[in-house]
Design an enzyme around this catalytic site. Structure first.
Site, PDB file in Angstrom:
ATOM      1  N   GLU A  45       0.819  -1.213   0.000  1.00 32.89           N
ATOM      2  CA  GLU A  45       0.000   0.000   0.000  1.00 32.89           C
ATOM      3  C   GLU A  45       0.853   1.263   0.000  1.00 32.89           C
ATOM      4  O   GLU A  45       0.532   2.246  -0.671  1.00 32.89           O
ATOM      5  CB  GLU A  45      -0.944   0.004   1.212  1.00 32.89           C
ATOM      6  CG  GLU A  45      -2.074  -0.998   1.131  1.00 32.89           C
ATOM      7  CD  GLU A  45      -3.017  -0.701  -0.021  1.00 32.89           C
ATOM      8  OE1 GLU A  45      -3.282   0.484  -0.296  1.00 32.89           O
ATOM      9  OE2 GLU A  45      -3.485  -1.668  -0.656  1.00 32.89           O
ATOM     10  N   CYS A 201     -11.749   2.594 -15.225  1.00 35.43           N
ATOM     11  CA  CYS A 201     -12.043   4.008 -14.978  1.00 35.43           C
ATOM     12  C   CYS A 201     -10.730   4.786 -14.880  1.00 35.43           C
ATOM     13  O   CYS A 201     -10.427   5.452 -13.888  1.00 35.43           O
ATOM     14  CB  CYS A 201     -12.874   4.158 -13.700  1.00 35.43           C
ATOM     15  SG  CYS A 201     -13.724   5.747 -13.553  1.00 35.43           S
ATOM     16  N   CYS A 211     -17.453  -1.130 -18.266  1.00 36.70           N
ATOM     17  CA  CYS A 211     -17.633  -0.815 -16.847  1.00 36.70           C
ATOM     18  C   CYS A 211     -18.957  -1.380 -16.333  1.00 36.70           C
ATOM     19  O   CYS A 211     -20.001  -1.214 -16.980  1.00 36.70           O
ATOM     20  CB  CYS A 211     -17.601   0.705 -16.643  1.00 36.70           C
ATOM     21  SG  CYS A 211     -17.891   1.206 -14.929  1.00 36.70           S
TER      22      CYS A 211
END
Length: 370
Positions: A45, A201, A211
């Site tokens: 992360e 996106c 999508c």
């Protein structure tokens, strides 16, 4: 501007659509998805902040091989950590990762404080979204995330006006993120939101046809997908100038100095820098009298997120020993070892043989305020 924007879908239907898409099209084989632990998720992360997955993977693999757990990272030197971070940018992330590992080892006996978001946020370099991701990805408990990918998805779906860095806009997005986050399959859900933003996106031109929310996306209905999210108001990047001293002794070694622990290239080793030729020559008169100042190499520009740095490399050769040893560290440019180096400095050292440089423009988003 309302603090509670209307949802484009009821939360359960939103979750089901997203997870159905993720099961078929999401990313399931990323390195940090294997043998998940809070440590492995945390490192991924931090590395993924401001950096794309394809860039992160080789850095992550090398980092894990050298520092397989919190204890190994906590026991390392900052030089060792920043050496493996060299080229990844945003070096404050590496410094904070190291500091946090030491705090976890000292204050929590090497165990992550996963009992609350607040406990994780108290560690250096961990914000609320990163804390939520660590909890969700490593424990399966509910954790809300709002990284750049998720912001982009939510902003387009709801046509949220304004730059996402504004506090009022960010509050709206946190409300939306919290409203949609489930209590089940939270690890998959959080990964799915990040994958949706990264693969469909996208910045620029999103792939709306594939999508799962194309029929309810407000930005798409307006034909304004590329307008959202709104960009940060642009300012012209200022240009700073620096002379980088490449001081070589009679054995071919070059002098490096360690940067202050905070600020630009904090904690990394760099060539000595000077604001002017007069300042550089005064330093040479004091520390390396009689040194031969050679022709400067072509200047090149290194672009940061908040300014442009024009670097002029200045080679200087010492004919006899000076009194500079206490000022830094002599290093063989052909054998750099395990030290952290700023990207342009590493390039210059590698260029010392065959002692040439082609003027270039390099880009490194190493914003030290992050």
């Amino acid at each position: 501007m309302t603090d509670r924007p209307a949802l484009v879908l009821e939360a359960q239907r939103f979750q089901q659509r997203l997870l159905d898409w993720f099961d078929r099209h999401g990313r399931h084989d990323l390195p940090w998805q294997q043998r998940r632990t809070p440590y492995r998720v945390w490192v991924s992360e931090i590395m993924l902040q401001q950096t794309q997955v394809a860039t992160v993977i080789p850095y992550y693999d090398r980092f894990m091989a050298r520092f397989p757990d919190v204890a190994a990272l906590a026991e390392a030197t900052q030089d060792e950590v920043l050496h493996l971070w060299t080229g990844l940018g945003y070096y404050a992330r590496g410094r904070n990762l190291h500091k946090a590992a030491q705090l976890i080892a000292e204050q929590y006996d090497g165990e992550f404080p996963l009992h609350s978001v607040d406990a994780l946020v108290a560690l250096p370099g961990i914000g609320h979204s990163t804390a939520g991701a660590i909890i969700a990805q490593s424990t399966g408990r509910r954790g809300v995330i709002l990284d750049g990918n998720v912001k982009r998805v939510l902003t387009r779906l709801h046509a949220v006006e304004g730059w996402t860095g504004r506090s009022a806009v960010e509050r709206q997005l946190w409300v939306l993120a919290d409203s949609y986050t489930p209590h089940q399959r939270v690890a998959d859900y959080s990964q799915a939101m990040m994958d949706l933003g990264a693969t469909l996106c996208r910045r620029g031109t999103p792939d709306c046809a594939r999508c799962p929310f194309g029929d309810v996306c407000l930005a798409r209905q307006r034909g304004e997908q590329r307008r959202f999210p709104e960009s940060k108001p642009r300012k012209a990047l200022p240009t700073r100038h620096t002379l980088m001293l490449m001081l070589l002794d009679n054995t071919g070694q070059v002098l490096l100095e360690q940067r202050p622990s905070s600020g630009l290239w904090g904690g990394l080793w760099s060539l000595p820098q000077f604001d002017s030729e007069g300042e550089l020559r005064a330093w040479l008169d004091s520390h390396a009298p009689g040194a031969v100042v050679e022709s400067a190499w072509p200047a090149f520009t290194h672009v940061f997120s908040h300014f442009r740095l024009e670097i002029t490399p200045q080679p200087v050769r010492m004919l006899r020993a000076g009194n500079v040893n206490e000022q830094g560290r002599w290093i063989d440019p052909a054998s750099l070892g395990d030290i952290g180096l700023a990207t342009p400095v590493k390039g210059l050292l590698e260029s010392l043989a065959p002692f040439s440089l082609v003027a270039q423009t390099a880009t490194d988003d190493s914003q030290e305020t992050s």
